[in-house]
Design an enzyme around this catalytic site. Structure first.
Site, PDB file in Angstrom:
ATOM      1  N   CYS A 140       0.800  -1.233   0.000  1.00 14.11           N
ATOM      2  CA  CYS A 140       0.000   0.000   0.000  1.00 14.11           C
ATOM      3  C   CYS A 140       0.833   1.284   0.000  1.00 14.11           C
ATOM      4  O   CYS A 140       0.345   2.345   0.379  1.00 14.11           O
ATOM      5  CB  CYS A 140      -0.973  -0.034   1.170  1.00 14.11           C
ATOM      6  SG  CYS A 140      -2.058  -1.485   1.099  1.00 14.11           S
TER       7      CYS A 140
ATOM      8  N   LYS B 130      -9.155  -0.625  10.142  1.00 13.49           N
ATOM      9  CA  LYS B 130      -9.186  -1.640   9.094  1.00 13.49           C
ATOM     10  C   LYS B 130      -8.350  -2.818   9.565  1.00 13.49           C
ATOM     11  O   LYS B 130      -7.134  -2.689   9.754  1.00 13.49           O
ATOM     12  CB  LYS B 130      -8.608  -1.038   7.817  1.00 13.49           C
ATOM     13  CG  LYS B 130      -8.476  -2.013   6.674  1.00 13.49           C
ATOM     14  CD  LYS B 130      -8.112  -1.273   5.402  1.00 13.49           C
ATOM     15  CE  LYS B 130      -7.882  -2.212   4.245  1.00 13.49           C
ATOM     16  NZ  LYS B 130      -7.511  -1.486   3.028  1.00 13.49           N
TER      17      LYS B 130
ATOM     18  N   ARG C 183      -0.132  -7.770   5.108  1.00 17.50           N
ATOM     19  CA  ARG C 183      -0.333  -6.376   5.479  1.00 17.50           C
ATOM     20  C   ARG C 183      -0.361  -6.168   7.005  1.00 17.50           C
ATOM     21  O   ARG C 183      -0.829  -5.149   7.488  1.00 17.50           O
ATOM     22  CB  ARG C 183      -1.631  -5.845   4.868  1.00 17.50           C
ATOM     23  CG  ARG C 183      -1.731  -5.978   3.355  1.00 17.50           C
ATOM     24  CD  ARG C 183      -2.657  -4.937   2.762  1.00 17.50           C
ATOM     25  NE  ARG C 183      -3.208  -5.287   1.463  1.00 17.50           N
ATOM     26  CZ  ARG C 183      -2.531  -5.310   0.312  1.00 17.50           C
ATOM     27  NH1 ARG C 183      -1.234  -5.030   0.300  1.00 17.50           N
ATOM     28  NH2 ARG C 183      -3.126  -5.621  -0.813  1.00 17.50           N
TER      29      ARG C 183
ATOM     30  N   LYS D  11     -13.970  -1.574   8.966  1.00 16.23           N
ATOM     31  CA  LYS D  11     -13.924  -2.656   7.992  1.00 16.23           C
ATOM     32  C   LYS D  11     -13.128  -3.829   8.533  1.00 16.23           C
ATOM     33  O   LYS D  11     -12.119  -3.571   9.180  1.00 16.23           O
ATOM     34  CB  LYS D  11     -13.273  -2.025   6.773  1.00 16.23           C
ATOM     35  CG  LYS D  11     -12.752  -2.889   5.726  1.00 16.23           C
ATOM     36  CD  LYS D  11     -12.130  -2.048   4.669  1.00 16.23           C
ATOM     37  CE  LYS D  11     -11.621  -3.026   3.658  1.00 16.23           C
ATOM     38  NZ  LYS D  11     -10.799  -2.501   2.695  1.00 16.23           N
TER      39      LYS D  11
HETATM   40  C1  PBG Z   1      -6.999  -1.279  -0.519  1.00 16.77           C
HETATM   41  C2  PBG Z   1      -8.291  -1.904  -0.164  1.00 16.77           C
HETATM   42  C3  PBG Z   1      -8.599  -3.254   0.104  1.00 16.77           C
HETATM   43  C4  PBG Z   1      -9.990  -3.311   0.290  1.00 16.77           C
HETATM   44  C5  PBG Z   1     -10.482  -2.024   0.166  1.00 16.77           C
HETATM   45  N1  PBG Z   1      -9.424  -1.162  -0.088  1.00 16.77           N
HETATM   46  C6  PBG Z   1      -7.725  -4.456   0.075  1.00 16.77           C
HETATM   47  C7  PBG Z   1      -6.718  -4.676   1.120  1.00 16.77           C
HETATM   48  O1  PBG Z   1      -6.544  -3.903   2.059  1.00 16.77           O
HETATM   49  O2  PBG Z   1      -6.014  -5.671   0.948  1.00 16.77           O
HETATM   50  C8  PBG Z   1     -10.800  -4.552   0.545  1.00 16.77           C
HETATM   51  C9  PBG Z   1     -12.236  -4.461   0.159  1.00 16.77           C
HETATM   52  C10 PBG Z   1     -12.967  -5.766   0.057  1.00 16.77           C
HETATM   53  O3  PBG Z   1     -12.468  -6.842   0.453  1.00 16.77           O
HETATM   54  O4  PBG Z   1     -14.097  -5.753  -0.451  1.00 16.77           O
HETATM   55  N2  PBG Z   1      -6.064  -1.176   0.481  1.00 16.77           N
END
Ligand code: PBG
Length: 336
Positions: free
Chosen positions: A129, A206, A228, A259
């Protein structure tokens, strides 16, 4: 036997159940995610997310008008660029995939809000990222491990990319990389370039969740090495989620996002009680895939399972929900 307190009195008929219902869903609660792909005339279905597809920019106008007609107020965009490189250049180029997509959507449906997911994993060749600590990079830090995601160097690029997306017409920037200081850095960059009116919806909490699996196929963004866990929150931590939320508020976030959704209902509730900002929850790809898989097996029924998940997320305290069910759910609600 005479029971004075009979809660079932209020469950007797559909009308009385409707009257005492505490939480309701409407199309205005939803934000619909769109995967925008390079190329032309392509709608490529995403296998692990039935009903979802990558779309090329020329198909966005019709899509945006349809979403708008359903009463959904906003979309959130993810890009799949033709070229990826070490620093994700496509993300901060005025003619990058997302700036082009934003202009196409705004031209077709000016009232549809465009939220730009602000992260580098879809644009970097290593799938992380932001900028990775390697001896080749000018910001290389020998005191940090090779492969570490460089925080402050990435903040500079997040600021630049946010300005590019705002200039293209994005209404809301949604940083999703879980970097320290990302909200403050983006706010400062936007304000310095005259975009004080562009809002920030921060992915405040997140989790490092396996439920993003199908998304990484959809966005072609799996990390090329490692995972991550050095930037996203351990799903085991509830207090840490609150700390992240407090930090984003201090830095000027206008809205918060939590999330994944169903696995984080306690965190959504905590956030709802501890702050006064609008709160969004992201029902992520894995949550969507799980419900569809069970429905395909005949083990759960749609739309019931989807609507119950969505109402639970709202009941926990979310004001709005990013969901791949947004379009279908809006139709289901209309015909209910
Ligand atoms: C980008 C991002 C991700 C998601 C939303 N923005 C992927 C991640 O962090 O690996 C996941 C969304 C989903 O699973 O529907 N960083």
């Amino acid at each position: 036997m005479s029971l004075v307190n009979r809660p079932r009195r209020l469950r007797l008929t559909p009308a009385i159940r409707r009257l005492v219902r505490e939480t309701t869903l409407q199309p205005a609660d939803f934000i619909y995610p769109l995967f925008v792909r390079h190329g032309e005339g392509l709608r490529i279905p995403i296998e692990s997310m039935p009903g979802q597809a990558q779309l090329t920019i020329d198909l966005l106008a019709d899509e945006a008008r349809e979403i708008s007609r359903l009463g959904i107020p906003a979309v959130i965009l993810f890009g799949i660029p033709a070229q990826k490189d070490a620093i994700g250049s496509d993300n901060f180029h005025d003619c990058g995939i997302i700036p082009n997509a934003i202009r196409a959507i705004k031209a077709a449906a000016p009232d549809l809000l465009v939220i730009s997911d602000m992260c580098f994993c879809e644009y970097t060749d290593h799938g992380h990222c932001g900028i990775i600590n390697t001896p080749e990079h000018e910001r290389y830090n020998p005191r940090l491990p090779a492969g570490y995601l460089l925080n402050d160097a990435t903040l500079d690029l997040l600021g630049q990319a946010s300005v590019v997306h705002a200039r293209a017409g994005a209404d809301i920037i949604a940083p999703s990389g879980m970097l320290d200081g990302m909200v403050g850095a983006i706010r400062a960059a936007l304000d310095a370039q005259g975009f004080a009116h562009t809002a920030i919806m921060s992915y405040a909490s997140k989790a490092a969740s396996v439920f993003y699996g199908p998304f990484r196929d959809a966005a072609e963004s799996p990390p090329g090495f490692g995972d991550r866990a050095q930037y996203q929150i351990d799903p085991a931590n509830r207090r840490e989620a609150q700390k992240e939320i407090d930090l984003d508020i201090e830095q000027g976030a206008d809205m918060l996002l939590i999330k994944p959704a169903l696995p984080s209902l306690d965190i959504i509730r905590d956030a709802r009680e501890s702050c006064h900002l609008p709160l969004a929850a992201y029902q992520v790809s894995g949550e969507y895939a799980m419900l569809h898989a069970a429905a395909q097996m005949g083990w759960l029924k749609l739309p019931g399972a989807a609507l119950e998940s969505l109402i639970s997320i709202k009941r926990a305290g979310a004001d709005m929900i990013i969901s791949y069910f947004a379009k279908e759910a809006s139709r289901w609600l209309e015909s209910a």
